[in-house]
Design a protein around this motif. Structure first.
Motif, PDB file in Angstrom:
ATOM      1  N   UNK A  72       0.837  -1.206   0.000  1.00 14.45           N
ATOM      2  CA  UNK A  72       0.000   0.000   0.000  1.00 14.45           C
ATOM      3  C   UNK A  72       0.865   1.247   0.000  1.00 14.45           C
ATOM      4  N   UNK A  73       1.901   1.280   0.840  1.00 13.57           N
ATOM      5  CA  UNK A  73       2.776   2.456   0.878  1.00 13.57           C
ATOM      6  C   UNK A  73       3.413   2.704  -0.483  1.00 13.57           C
ATOM      7  N   UNK A  74       3.894   1.648  -1.120  1.00 15.84           N
ATOM      8  CA  UNK A  74       4.553   1.808  -2.423  1.00 15.84           C
ATOM      9  C   UNK A  74       3.582   2.319  -3.480  1.00 15.84           C
ATOM     10  N   UNK A  75       2.389   1.751  -3.533  1.00  7.85           N
ATOM     11  CA  UNK A  75       1.429   2.162  -4.551  1.00  7.85           C
ATOM     12  C   UNK A  75       0.907   3.566  -4.306  1.00  7.85           C
ATOM     13  N   UNK A  76       0.658   3.909  -3.062  1.00  9.33           N
ATOM     14  CA  UNK A  76       0.106   5.225  -2.733  1.00  9.33           C
ATOM     15  C   UNK A  76       1.061   6.357  -3.076  1.00  9.33           C
ATOM     16  N   UNK A  77       2.346   6.073  -3.008  1.00 10.41           N
ATOM     17  CA  UNK A  77       3.348   7.119  -3.224  1.00 10.41           C
ATOM     18  C   UNK A  77       3.464   7.556  -4.676  1.00 10.41           C
ATOM     19  N   UNK A  78       2.837   6.847  -5.595  1.00  9.75           N
ATOM     20  CA  UNK A  78       2.891   7.205  -7.018  1.00  9.75           C
ATOM     21  C   UNK A  78       1.829   8.265  -7.304  1.00  9.75           C
ATOM     22  N   UNK A  79       2.200   9.452  -7.777  1.00  7.98           N
ATOM     23  CA  UNK A  79       1.191  10.485  -8.066  1.00  7.98           C
ATOM     24  C   UNK A  79       0.164   9.986  -9.084  1.00  7.98           C
ATOM     25  N   UNK A  80      -1.088  10.360  -8.872  1.00  6.86           N
ATOM     26  CA  UNK A  80      -2.162   9.916  -9.752  1.00  6.86           C
ATOM     27  C   UNK A  80      -3.299  10.931  -9.702  1.00  6.86           C
TER      28      UNK A  80
END
Length: 578
Positions: free
Chosen positions: A212-220
């Motif tokens: 979750x931390x890794x995916x959330x950190x990607x701007x979208x």
């Protein structure tokens, strides 16, 4: 008995009961199936609130599965991102997911089944597929362009054949099935409780939190139309801890109504019922224009107090606020404000403590916010999810009413390794330090999730609830008036024409209101509708079976006879038992 918003969850819960599980085993199994069967209404990245009592301790307690704001979710950060509100979609609006951890926590303490057996139903449905209900197909069609253009992980997960699944197509989620299998595999230990706690660690501090931390950190892309990274981290997962809290209660027609506290909207129902308890049955009968008017005006007053006074507070402060809101003198004063015509004012009460007045934005005609029990997708492209619900009572007298929500597939990009999205519960907070429901790290956002437990002479007799955002306690108020005051059968009370007021700022983006607004099903008596117009209500006529998805289970403590009822609207809800 089991009743829920989807037949597969009800069937699952009933299967667990038939095989010897208790109400908490059954509710947990049914809730994980709801992740698969109604992914547009709830998900593993969301939250829950439950009311429960055990066969050995009838005291109503609240399972507080509402996650808090992450450490990095500060008003200053959102302002620095150029935002004047918390977006309605996107990972920046994510609270710490509380649903899965809370179900596992409850299972370890009050359940009896092994985790692998409880999760087997959801794993099977995720791998082999579930039918796409029409509402899910509609949501997927609306967000197809968003997913393809901005959220590719979601497009891959929910449109694996490069197209939107149609109604009653079979939908699989093998990624989520693998996540559940891995939780079971990592659940090693000498006892059942140890094995469940090991699975919780895998969720809280292991592979789930890390992904979750890794995916959330990607701007979208967010619903603001701008791109942002989320702020949730693995450390935030570890900060969350489920708990059982005391319920808050009020009396209505000799029945004790138990709800969650000021961090939910639960006290709205308590305030409404204490107001209505001052009137005779004829004055509050929802089949009459006078009854609709009286109930709607009481709801407006309670909901105005929600905006002025509700929010996460320390226990002593919350107790003081609740005592003043439910005090007989204050209730009498508020009841006196219900006149013969519809109020078009926003009227929170003075309880002798600081209050808050939110920005009042009249609903715009180009923005849809029906709140009719299914997710609403605005014409602007912003999405709002909704909720699901499950009630279970077992042969021993254990009983639970749970409203899981958040983590909708349309709320934020899917986490590729896990097969689900984060929720957006922080959209219910204000970027105003003066607001009692302000955004603040570590604080729960004020949630609309609001299940109910009923007791007579201290013994639980019913568990009920409904999806519907701001309408949840409104529709439950109608049910309770009909059953407790007017003696209507539970199924007939659920089936009866429903209504709700929109004369209060919404909890979801775009947080608009309609002064004097009242939405009523077209099945209502035309003479009633005409009289409501004469009283000054700004009426909107909704579809004949459009409002509410309420379900309930009941237990007669004298005879042990169980009952259940579920909502026919949408042809999804189902009650089962024997």
């Amino acid at each position: 008995m089991a009743a829920s918003t989807h037949w597969l969850a009800s069937a699952t819960a009933q299967s667990v009961l038939e095989r010897g599980g208790n109400a908490f085993d059954a509710a947990t199994a049914g809730a994980f199936v709801l992740h698969v069967a109604e992914p547009h209404l709830n998900g593993p990245g969301g939250d829950l609130v439950a009311l429960l009592a055990t066969a050995t301790d009838p005291t109503p307690r609240v399972l507080a599965g509402q996650g808090h704001a992450p450490r990095g979710a500060t008003i200053e950060h959102f302002r620095a991102e150029g935002l004047d509100h918390v977006p309605g979609a996107g990972a920046l609006a994510a609270a710490v997911p509380g649903a899965v951890d809370s179900w596992l926590w409850l299972l370890a303490r009050l359940g009896t089944w092994e985790l692998r057996d409880v999760l087997a139903y959801a794993v099977d449905y995720a791998e082999r597929g579930v039918p796409v209900v029409p509402q899910l197909a509609n949501v997927l069609a609306t967000v197809e362009d968003l997913f393809r253009t901005h959220w590719p992980a979601s497009y891959t997960l929910w449109m694996p054949e490069g197209r939107v699944p149609g109604p009653y197509d079979t939908l699989v989620n093998p990624v989520y099935a693998r996540t559940l299998r891995r939780l079971v595999a990592e659940g090693a230990g000498a006892t059942r409780e140890d094995r469940i706690e090991a699975a919780r660690r895998a969720w809280r501090t292991g592979f789930v939190a890390a992904a979750v931390e890794e995916a959330s950190a990607v701007p979208h892309r967010h619903s603001s139309g701008t791109d942002h990274a989320g702020v949730i981290t693995a450390a935030d997962f570890a900060d969350f801890e489920p708990c059982l809290e005391p319920a808050v209660t009020a009396e209505f027609r000799g029945t004790t109504v138990a709800k969650a506290g000021l961090w939910s909207q639960g006290p709205v129902l308590l305030q409404t019922l204490t107001l209505l308890d001052r009137f005779d049955d004829a004055r509050i009968d929802p089949s009459t224009a006078l009854g609709v008017h009286t109930v709607a005006e009481a709801l407006k007053l309670a909901l105005a107090d929600r905006e002025a006074h509700y929010g996460h507070r320390d226990p002593a402060e919350a107790d003081e606020v609740l005592a003043r809101l439910l005090a007989p003198r204050y209730t009498e004063e508020r009841a006196g404000l219900i006149g013969p015509t519809a109020s078009t004012a926003f009227r929170p009460g003075d309880i002798g403590l600081p209050s808050y007045t939110p920005p009042l934005t009249t609903r715009r005609p180009d923005v849809r916010a029906d709140g009719v029990g299914e997710p609403t997708v605005q014409q602007t492209g912003a999405t709002r999810g909704d909720t699901c619900h499950i009630d279970v009572v077992d042969r021993w007298g254990n009983i639970i009413s749970a409203t899981p929500s958040g983590g909708w597939l349309q709320s934020s990009p899917a986490v590729p390794e896990l097969g689900f999205a984060l929720g957006t519960r922080l959209q219910m907070t204000w970027l105003d330090p003066a607001a009692p429901s302000r955004l603040e790290p570590g604080m729960r956002p004020r949630t609309t999730l609001t299940p109910t437990l009923l007791l007579r002479d201290g013994v639980p007799v019913a568990a009920l609830g409904t999806p519907g955002g701001d309408q949840q306690d409104q529709w439950q108020a109608l049910y309770l008036v009909r059953t407790l005051a007017l003696g209507v059968d539970p199924q007939q009370a659920i089936d009866a024409p429903a209504f709700h007021t929109t004369a209060v700022p919404g909890s979801f983006w775009p947080r608009t209101w309609t002064p004097g607004g009242l939405v009523i099903e077209e099945r209502a008596d035309p003479a009633v509708v005409e009289e409501l117009r004469r009283r000054g209500h700004a009426l909107t006529i909704s579809g004949p079976w459009s409002q509410g998805r309420l379900s309930v289970v009941t237990r007669d403590p004298d005879t042990g006879v169980l009952g259940a009822a579920a909502n026919p609207r949408g042809a999804q809800g189902y009650a089962a038992g024997r």
